[in-house]
Motif scaffolding. Structure first.
Motif, PDB file in Angstrom:
ATOM      1  N   MET A   1       0.843  -1.196   0.000  1.00  0.00           N
ATOM      2  CA  MET A   1       0.000   0.000   0.000  1.00  0.00           C
ATOM      3  C   MET A   1       0.873   1.239   0.000  1.00  0.00           C
ATOM      4  N   GLN A   2       0.277   2.323  -0.429  1.00  0.00           N
ATOM      5  CA  GLN A   2       1.025   3.570  -0.494  1.00  0.00           C
ATOM      6  C   GLN A   2       0.063   4.743  -0.312  1.00  0.00           C
ATOM      7  N   GLU A   3       0.592   5.833   0.212  1.00  0.00           N
ATOM      8  CA  GLU A   3      -0.193   7.062   0.254  1.00  0.00           C
ATOM      9  C   GLU A   3      -0.142   7.697  -1.120  1.00  0.00           C
ATOM     10  N   VAL A   4      -1.295   8.185  -1.559  1.00  0.00           N
ATOM     11  CA  VAL A   4      -1.400   8.813  -2.878  1.00  0.00           C
ATOM     12  C   VAL A   4      -2.012  10.195  -2.693  1.00  0.00           C
ATOM     13  N   CYS A   5      -1.574  11.141  -3.501  1.00  0.00           N
ATOM     14  CA  CYS A   5      -2.087  12.511  -3.437  1.00  0.00           C
ATOM     15  C   CYS A   5      -2.698  12.899  -4.778  1.00  0.00           C
ATOM     16  N   PHE A   6      -3.906  13.487  -4.727  1.00  0.00           N
ATOM     17  CA  PHE A   6      -4.553  14.031  -5.928  1.00  0.00           C
ATOM     18  C   PHE A   6      -4.734  15.534  -5.743  1.00  0.00           C
ATOM     19  N   LEU A   7      -4.534  16.275  -6.798  1.00  0.00           N
ATOM     20  CA  LEU A   7      -4.959  17.669  -6.860  1.00  0.00           C
ATOM     21  C   LEU A   7      -6.232  17.685  -7.699  1.00  0.00           C
ATOM     22  N   ILE A   8      -7.316  18.224  -7.117  1.00  0.00           N
ATOM     23  CA  ILE A   8      -8.625  18.187  -7.765  1.00  0.00           C
ATOM     24  C   ILE A   8      -9.041  19.598  -8.164  1.00  0.00           C
ATOM     25  N   GLY A   9      -9.507  19.724  -9.392  1.00  0.00           N
ATOM     26  CA  GLY A   9      -9.966  21.014  -9.893  1.00  0.00           C
ATOM     27  C   GLY A   9     -11.470  21.060 -10.048  1.00  0.00           C
ATOM     28  N   ARG A  10     -11.933  22.081 -10.746  1.00  0.00           N
ATOM     29  CA  ARG A  10     -13.362  22.262 -10.938  1.00  0.00           C
ATOM     30  C   ARG A  10     -13.982  21.043 -11.608  1.00  0.00           C
ATOM     31  N   GLY A  11     -15.172  20.703 -11.150  1.00  0.00           N
ATOM     32  CA  GLY A  11     -15.885  19.574 -11.727  1.00  0.00           C
ATOM     33  C   GLY A  11     -15.310  18.231 -11.330  1.00  0.00           C
ATOM     34  N   GLY A  12     -14.433  18.212 -10.339  1.00  0.00           N
ATOM     35  CA  GLY A  12     -13.867  16.944  -9.892  1.00  0.00           C
ATOM     36  C   GLY A  12     -12.776  16.415 -10.796  1.00  0.00           C
ATOM     37  N   ALA A  13     -12.182  17.269 -11.600  1.00  0.00           N
ATOM     38  CA  ALA A  13     -11.101  16.824 -12.487  1.00  0.00           C
ATOM     39  C   ALA A  13      -9.836  16.555 -11.690  1.00  0.00           C
ATOM     40  N   VAL A  14      -9.180  15.457 -11.992  1.00  0.00           N
ATOM     41  CA  VAL A  14      -7.894  15.168 -11.361  1.00  0.00           C
ATOM     42  C   VAL A  14      -6.810  15.898 -12.151  1.00  0.00           C
ATOM     43  N   LEU A  15      -6.217  16.892 -11.522  1.00  0.00           N
ATOM     44  CA  LEU A  15      -5.226  17.733 -12.202  1.00  0.00           C
ATOM     45  C   LEU A  15      -3.826  17.143 -12.121  1.00  0.00           C
ATOM     46  N   HIS A  16      -3.595  16.357 -11.069  1.00  0.00           N
ATOM     47  CA  HIS A  16      -2.253  15.840 -10.809  1.00  0.00           C
ATOM     48  C   HIS A  16      -2.398  14.686  -9.822  1.00  0.00           C
ATOM     49  N   ALA A  17      -1.533  13.714  -9.942  1.00  0.00           N
ATOM     50  CA  ALA A  17      -1.521  12.606  -8.987  1.00  0.00           C
ATOM     51  C   ALA A  17      -0.089  12.177  -8.760  1.00  0.00           C
ATOM     52  N   ASP A  18       0.223  11.836  -7.525  1.00  0.00           N
ATOM     53  CA  ASP A  18       1.524  11.231  -7.258  1.00  0.00           C
ATOM     54  C   ASP A  18       1.400  10.328  -6.049  1.00  0.00           C
ATOM     55  N   ALA A  19       2.368   9.458  -5.902  1.00  0.00           N
ATOM     56  CA  ALA A  19       2.308   8.441  -4.855  1.00  0.00           C
ATOM     57  C   ALA A  19       3.626   8.384  -4.111  1.00  0.00           C
ATOM     58  N   SER A  20       3.543   8.023  -2.837  1.00  0.00           N
ATOM     59  CA  SER A  20       4.745   7.760  -2.058  1.00  0.00           C
ATOM     60  C   SER A  20       5.026   6.271  -2.113  1.00  0.00           C
ATOM     61  N   ASP A  21       6.069   5.837  -1.458  1.00  0.00           N
ATOM     62  CA  ASP A  21       6.320   4.401  -1.400  1.00  0.00           C
ATOM     63  C   ASP A  21       6.058   3.866  -0.003  1.00  0.00           C
ATOM     64  N   SER A  22       5.225   4.598   0.747  1.00  0.00           N
ATOM     65  CA  SER A  22       4.951   4.217   2.135  1.00  0.00           C
ATOM     66  C   SER A  22       3.451   4.248   2.398  1.00  0.00           C
ATOM     67  N   PRO A  23       2.925   3.332   3.235  1.00  0.00           N
ATOM     68  CA  PRO A  23       1.510   3.390   3.593  1.00  0.00           C
ATOM     69  C   PRO A  23       1.218   4.438   4.658  1.00  0.00           C
ATOM     70  N   ALA A  24       2.243   5.070   5.208  1.00  0.00           N
ATOM     71  CA  ALA A  24       2.007   5.970   6.339  1.00  0.00           C
ATOM     72  C   ALA A  24       2.756   7.292   6.225  1.00  0.00           C
ATOM     73  N   ALA A  25       3.169   7.638   5.014  1.00  0.00           N
ATOM     74  CA  ALA A  25       3.853   8.919   4.859  1.00  0.00           C
ATOM     75  C   ALA A  25       3.716   9.390   3.428  1.00  0.00           C
ATOM     76  N   LEU A  26       3.707  10.694   3.268  1.00  0.00           N
ATOM     77  CA  LEU A  26       3.644  11.281   1.927  1.00  0.00           C
ATOM     78  C   LEU A  26       4.534  12.521   1.955  1.00  0.00           C
ATOM     79  N   PRO A  27       5.824  12.314   1.735  1.00  0.00           N
ATOM     80  CA  PRO A  27       6.736  13.448   1.847  1.00  0.00           C
ATOM     81  C   PRO A  27       6.406  14.533   0.825  1.00  0.00           C
ATOM     82  N   ASP A  28       6.628  15.767   1.230  1.00  0.00           N
ATOM     83  CA  ASP A  28       6.486  16.866   0.274  1.00  0.00           C
ATOM     84  C   ASP A  28       7.513  16.675  -0.830  1.00  0.00           C
ATOM     85  N   THR A  29       7.074  16.920  -2.046  1.00  0.00           N
ATOM     86  CA  THR A  29       8.027  16.834  -3.159  1.00  0.00           C
ATOM     87  C   THR A  29       7.979  18.128  -3.952  1.00  0.00           C
ATOM     88  N   ARG A  30       9.084  18.411  -4.583  1.00  0.00           N
ATOM     89  CA  ARG A  30       9.150  19.589  -5.426  1.00  0.00           C
ATOM     90  C   ARG A  30       8.162  19.468  -6.591  1.00  0.00           C
TER      91      ARG A  30
END
Ligand SMILES: [Zn+2]
Length: 118
Positions: A1-30
């Motif tokens: 499992m991994q933590e995943v981050c979505f950036l959501i825009g108008r109308g529920g559009a997924v603008l960006h997605a990225d994933a960590s390699d950990s089930p319990a952390a999502l480090p900030d990335t550039r």
């Protein structure tokens, strides 16, 4: 499992997605920060998963959220998608349970590996 981050825009559009390699952390990335900045006009929600819970914002989440809000000069809506619930908060407002869940909550769970382990 991994933590995943979505950036959501108008109308529920997924603008960006990225994933960590950990089930319990999502480090900030550039890369994520650059995506937040590039999409700042249309960005409505920043959502990430907690594949092993809890359905709460962590202390690290809270400091990241306030840093993003102050950088953008407005309060973004933040969501955490946990195995059973999705919670959200905007600015200093209350943390609420989101019902019905947005369509992308299922996608975020799937991408996080939360399905198929029952
Ligand atoms: Zn978190």
């Amino acid at each position: 499992m991994q933590e995943v981050c979505f950036l959501i825009g108008r109308g529920g559009a997924v603008l960006h997605a990225d994933a960590s390699d950990s089930p319990a952390a999502l480090p900030d990335t550039r890369a994520r920060w650059e995506a937040i900045w590039a999409h700042r006009e249309e960005l409505e929600v920043i959502a990430h998963s907690h594949p092993v819970g809890p359905s709460a914002f962590s202390a690290e989440d809270e400091s990241t959220m306030s840093a993003i809000d102050s950088a953008l000069g407005r309060a973004v809506r933040y969501c955490v998608v946990a195995p059973r619930t999705t919670i959200a908060r905007t600015g200093d407002g209350p943390t609420e349970t989101v019902t019905p869940e947005p369509w992308w909550a299922h996608l975020l769970r799937l991408a996080s590996g939360m399905h198929g382990r029952r």
